[in-house]
Design a protein around this motif. Sequence first.
Motif, PDB file in Angstrom:
ATOM      1  N   LEU A  78      22.583  39.959   1.359  1.00  0.00           N
ATOM      2  CA  LEU A  78      23.677  40.697   0.784  1.00  0.00           C
ATOM      3  C   LEU A  78      24.919  40.372   1.641  1.00  0.00           C
ATOM      4  O   LEU A  78      26.236  40.450   1.149  1.00  0.00           O
ATOM      5  CB  LEU A  78      23.560  42.226   0.691  1.00  0.00           C
ATOM      6  N   SER A  79      24.710  40.170   2.974  1.00  0.00           N
ATOM      7  CA  SER A  79      25.852  39.998   3.932  1.00  0.00           C
ATOM      8  C   SER A  79      26.604  38.859   3.504  1.00  0.00           C
ATOM      9  O   SER A  79      27.713  38.600   4.029  1.00  0.00           O
ATOM     10  CB  SER A  79      25.167  39.945   5.053  1.00  0.00           C
ATOM     11  N   LEU A  80      26.079  37.927   2.907  1.00  0.00           N
ATOM     12  CA  LEU A  80      26.638  36.582   2.358  1.00  0.00           C
ATOM     13  C   LEU A  80      27.651  36.565   1.082  1.00  0.00           C
ATOM     14  O   LEU A  80      28.246  35.709   0.923  1.00  0.00           O
ATOM     15  CB  LEU A  80      25.617  35.385   1.960  1.00  0.00           C
ATOM     16  N   ALA A  81      27.410  37.885   0.712  1.00  0.00           N
ATOM     17  CA  ALA A  81      28.460  37.876  -0.760  1.00  0.00           C
ATOM     18  C   ALA A  81      29.152  39.179  -0.787  1.00  0.00           C
ATOM     19  O   ALA A  81      28.640  40.223  -0.130  1.00  0.00           O
ATOM     20  CB  ALA A  81      27.389  37.666  -1.691  1.00  0.00           C
ATOM     21  N   LYS A  82      30.192  39.419  -1.836  1.00  0.00           N
ATOM     22  CA  LYS A  82      30.767  40.629  -1.842  1.00  0.00           C
ATOM     23  C   LYS A  82      30.166  41.406  -3.081  1.00  0.00           C
ATOM     24  O   LYS A  82      30.286  42.519  -2.921  1.00  0.00           O
ATOM     25  CB  LYS A  82      32.261  40.194  -2.576  1.00  0.00           C
ATOM     26  N   ARG A  83      29.609  40.721  -4.000  1.00  0.00           N
ATOM     27  CA  ARG A  83      28.881  41.277  -5.332  1.00  0.00           C
ATOM     28  C   ARG A  83      27.332  40.508  -5.412  1.00  0.00           C
ATOM     29  O   ARG A  83      27.158  39.429  -4.948  1.00  0.00           O
ATOM     30  CB  ARG A  83      29.449  41.379  -6.581  1.00  0.00           C
ATOM     31  N   ALA A  84      26.424  41.576  -6.025  1.00  0.00           N
ATOM     32  CA  ALA A  84      25.328  40.908  -6.564  1.00  0.00           C
ATOM     33  C   ALA A  84      25.069  41.126  -7.782  1.00  0.00           C
ATOM     34  O   ALA A  84      25.698  41.918  -8.601  1.00  0.00           O
ATOM     35  CB  ALA A  84      24.382  41.740  -5.809  1.00  0.00           C
ATOM     36  N   TRP A  85      24.292  40.099  -8.187  1.00  0.00           N
ATOM     37  CA  TRP A  85      23.915  40.017  -9.678  1.00  0.00           C
ATOM     38  C   TRP A  85      22.516  39.856  -9.975  1.00  0.00           C
ATOM     39  O   TRP A  85      21.564  39.478  -8.886  1.00  0.00           O
ATOM     40  CB  TRP A  85      24.572  38.670 -10.420  1.00  0.00           C
ATOM     41  N   GLY A  86      21.999  40.382 -11.003  1.00  0.00           N
ATOM     42  CA  GLY A  86      20.570  40.303 -11.600  1.00  0.00           C
ATOM     43  C   GLY A  86      20.285  40.361 -13.003  1.00  0.00           C
ATOM     44  O   GLY A  86      21.406  40.930 -13.719  1.00  0.00           O
ATOM     45  N   VAL A  87      19.200  39.963 -13.533  1.00  0.00           N
ATOM     46  CA  VAL A  87      19.082  40.174 -14.929  1.00  0.00           C
ATOM     47  C   VAL A  87      18.438  41.528 -15.186  1.00  0.00           C
ATOM     48  O   VAL A  87      17.907  42.343 -14.480  1.00  0.00           O
ATOM     49  CB  VAL A  87      18.066  39.341 -15.451  1.00  0.00           C
ATOM     50  N   GLN A  88      18.758  41.906 -16.604  1.00  0.00           N
ATOM     51  CA  GLN A  88      18.230  43.425 -16.982  1.00  0.00           C
ATOM     52  C   GLN A  88      17.673  42.939 -18.436  1.00  0.00           C
ATOM     53  O   GLN A  88      18.339  42.605 -19.166  1.00  0.00           O
ATOM     54  CB  GLN A  88      19.326  44.178 -17.025  1.00  0.00           C
ATOM     55  N   PRO A  89      16.330  43.540 -18.470  1.00  0.00           N
ATOM     56  CA  PRO A  89      15.346  44.022 -17.609  1.00  0.00           C
ATOM     57  C   PRO A  89      14.836  43.034 -16.592  1.00  0.00           C
ATOM     58  O   PRO A  89      14.937  41.937 -16.549  1.00  0.00           O
ATOM     59  CB  PRO A  89      13.934  44.310 -18.276  1.00  0.00           C
ATOM     60  N   GLY A  90      14.947  43.554 -15.178  1.00  0.00           N
ATOM     61  CA  GLY A  90      14.603  42.986 -13.989  1.00  0.00           C
ATOM     62  C   GLY A  90      14.038  43.640 -12.888  1.00  0.00           C
ATOM     63  O   GLY A  90      13.952  44.996 -13.005  1.00  0.00           O
ATOM     64  N   PHE A  91      13.958  43.014 -11.667  1.00  0.00           N
ATOM     65  CA  PHE A  91      13.199  43.828 -10.673  1.00  0.00           C
ATOM     66  C   PHE A  91      14.083  44.704 -10.110  1.00  0.00           C
ATOM     67  O   PHE A  91      15.393  44.414  -9.830  1.00  0.00           O
ATOM     68  CB  PHE A  91      12.752  42.752  -9.580  1.00  0.00           C
ATOM     69  N   ASP A  92      13.679  46.112  -9.866  1.00  0.00           N
ATOM     70  CA  ASP A  92      14.664  47.109  -9.743  1.00  0.00           C
ATOM     71  C   ASP A  92      15.107  46.971  -8.018  1.00  0.00           C
ATOM     72  O   ASP A  92      15.988  47.655  -7.805  1.00  0.00           O
ATOM     73  CB  ASP A  92      14.056  48.687  -9.943  1.00  0.00           C
ATOM     74  N   GLY A  93      14.373  46.332  -7.340  1.00  0.00           N
ATOM     75  CA  GLY A  93      14.564  46.075  -5.989  1.00  0.00           C
ATOM     76  C   GLY A  93      16.016  45.703  -5.593  1.00  0.00           C
ATOM     77  O   GLY A  93      16.703  46.034  -4.515  1.00  0.00           O
ATOM     78  N   TYR A  94      16.620  44.765  -6.659  1.00  0.00           N
ATOM     79  CA  TYR A  94      17.805  44.087  -6.207  1.00  0.00           C
ATOM     80  C   TYR A  94      18.843  45.093  -6.569  1.00  0.00           C
ATOM     81  O   TYR A  94      19.689  45.352  -5.431  1.00  0.00           O
ATOM     82  CB  TYR A  94      18.049  42.995  -7.112  1.00  0.00           C
ATOM     83  N   PRO A  95      19.091  45.881  -7.616  1.00  0.00           N
ATOM     84  CA  PRO A  95      20.166  47.095  -7.603  1.00  0.00           C
ATOM     85  C   PRO A  95      19.935  48.113  -6.636  1.00  0.00           C
ATOM     86  O   PRO A  95      21.048  48.750  -6.162  1.00  0.00           O
ATOM     87  CB  PRO A  95      20.025  47.415  -8.936  1.00  0.00           C
ATOM     88  N   VAL A  96      18.607  48.437  -6.314  1.00  0.00           N
ATOM     89  CA  VAL A  96      18.558  49.422  -5.293  1.00  0.00           C
ATOM     90  C   VAL A  96      19.106  49.278  -3.983  1.00  0.00           C
ATOM     91  O   VAL A  96      19.846  49.811  -3.229  1.00  0.00           O
ATOM     92  CB  VAL A  96      16.990  49.872  -5.223  1.00  0.00           C
ATOM     93  N   ARG A  97      18.504  47.983  -3.435  1.00  0.00           N
ATOM     94  CA  ARG A  97      19.256  47.468  -2.174  1.00  0.00           C
ATOM     95  C   ARG A  97      20.814  47.262  -2.003  1.00  0.00           C
ATOM     96  O   ARG A  97      21.338  47.597  -1.177  1.00  0.00           O
ATOM     97  CB  ARG A  97      18.217  46.205  -1.700  1.00  0.00           C
ATOM     98  N   THR A  98      20.887  46.845  -3.223  1.00  0.00           N
ATOM     99  CA  THR A  98      22.437  46.603  -3.364  1.00  0.00           C
ATOM    100  C   THR A  98      23.298  47.702  -3.127  1.00  0.00           C
ATOM    101  O   THR A  98      24.327  48.073  -2.164  1.00  0.00           O
ATOM    102  CB  THR A  98      22.926  45.892  -4.537  1.00  0.00           C
ATOM    103  N   ALA A  99      22.700  48.883  -3.988  1.00  0.00           N
ATOM    104  CA  ALA A  99      23.628  50.176  -3.768  1.00  0.00           C
ATOM    105  C   ALA A  99      23.334  50.639  -2.543  1.00  0.00           C
ATOM    106  O   ALA A  99      24.262  51.254  -1.694  1.00  0.00           O
ATOM    107  CB  ALA A  99      23.003  51.191  -4.773  1.00  0.00           C
ATOM    108  N   ALA A 100      22.335  50.681  -1.602  1.00  0.00           N
ATOM    109  CA  ALA A 100      22.016  50.997  -0.343  1.00  0.00           C
ATOM    110  C   ALA A 100      22.986  50.303   0.670  1.00  0.00           C
ATOM    111  O   ALA A 100      23.278  50.758   1.701  1.00  0.00           O
ATOM    112  CB  ALA A 100      20.733  51.039   0.095  1.00  0.00           C
ATOM    113  N   ASN A 101      23.132  48.944   0.397  1.00  0.00           N
ATOM    114  CA  ASN A 101      24.006  48.316   1.072  1.00  0.00           C
ATOM    115  C   ASN A 101      25.704  48.559   0.845  1.00  0.00           C
ATOM    116  O   ASN A 101      26.538  47.739   1.166  1.00  0.00           O
ATOM    117  CB  ASN A 101      23.989  46.877   1.043  1.00  0.00           C
ATOM    118  N   GLY A 102      25.856  49.375  -0.073  1.00  0.00           N
ATOM    119  CA  GLY A 102      27.180  49.660  -0.558  1.00  0.00           C
ATOM    120  C   GLY A 102      28.145  48.444  -1.345  1.00  0.00           C
ATOM    121  O   GLY A 102      29.130  48.573  -1.109  1.00  0.00           O
ATOM    122  N   LYS A 103      27.263  47.653  -1.835  1.00  0.00           N
ATOM    123  CA  LYS A 103      27.932  46.632  -2.599  1.00  0.00           C
ATOM    124  C   LYS A 103      27.722  46.715  -4.159  1.00  0.00           C
ATOM    125  O   LYS A 103      26.983  47.531  -4.446  1.00  0.00           O
ATOM    126  CB  LYS A 103      27.707  45.159  -2.275  1.00  0.00           C
TER     127      LYS A 103
END
Length: 346
Positions: A78-103
């Motif tokens: 996540l340190s490489l980018a300003k924002r993250a994307w993922g498909v929905q329905p998709g693996f919940d680890g991506y939005p959860v970690r992104t939120a924890a990293n404040g992005k």
Amino acid sequence: MVAAHPSADEDALLDWNESPLGPPPLAVKRVIDAAERLHRYPRGLMEEVTELAAEHFGVTPQRVLLTAGVDEAIDITLSLAKRAWGVQPGFDGYPVRTAANGKPFHSIRLGPDWQPLAEPPCYINIHDIVYLAQPGNPTGNLHSDTWIDAVREQAGYVFIDETYQEFSSRPSILTRVVPDCGLLVYRSFSKAAGLAGIRLGCLIGEAPVIEALEPRRRFMPIDAISLHAAAGLLEEPEFMLRLREFVVHQRAGLVDLLLHSGLFNEVRPSETNFVLAKPHPTIAGELNRVLADDLIRVKDCAAVGLPGWLRISIGSEPDQARLHQCLDRLSSSLSATPCYREESES
Ligand SMILES: Cc1ncc(COP(=O)(O)O)c(C=O)c1O
């Protein structure tokens, strides 16, 4: 000696897609042998496992970074980018970690067939990282190479999470594309490697990106026990082939069982070590009750964007037999119920 499989009075764990064959025997042996040296830091072990992993995945050690599971791999990339994307329905680890990293995290919606509805959103740009599990979880399917390549053309970074790769009919992306600095691939030791308990994964990328990410890990981030287990596995890679063969064979049997039980509206094909099935709405509650009575755990997919669907792992033979008996019992009792018989015959 510890029993590899639960007995009938223990829960059948078909909810988290763990190894149906227990852990790799050589990994267990190395962990036991290593116990005498727990007073030592894991000197040289990161290097040993990095080299073994590189050889296993067919890349140079400079392209490999061991991480504490997918979570650490997401955190540092996540340190490489300003924002993250993922498909929905998709693996919940991506939005959860992104939120924890404040992005910010943005979703790409999938259609009813669990495939992208269109070209990748035009607002994905070079400041973004896109997280894609291939095969996906919870969907268990693959997106087309063409769509993935289109995402790679737009995004600064694409993180292909190949946690379930070994069970898939499609080879790793690393065999298809000429890697560039924008491509990161994650390989897990939790599924085909049978080592979910050690929390170790492997991030593969171009050497300059791996070098830039390396200082983001903690000092000696992987403990000696995990490293010894991974080394044991990588010294005995036949275990993964055996597990893959078991899963692919049993997966066909599970799909068959679910389809013929008469309890499900829909059962989807899977490229992973689990199967997605949608119970008839009228019996979903009863199905949950009998599964709970028989101590069989499956994953309710409502929380991961698929309400009404169950995710069922390929379990050990005894666990699958328990599931079979449980579904048979429910089918028989329901077919004796007049209103259910009329509905399923119509
Ligand atoms: C898509 C996906 N990625 C990663 C993981 C977890 O990987 P690890 O155990 O290596 O952290 C899971 C676990 O269920 C998963 O479904």
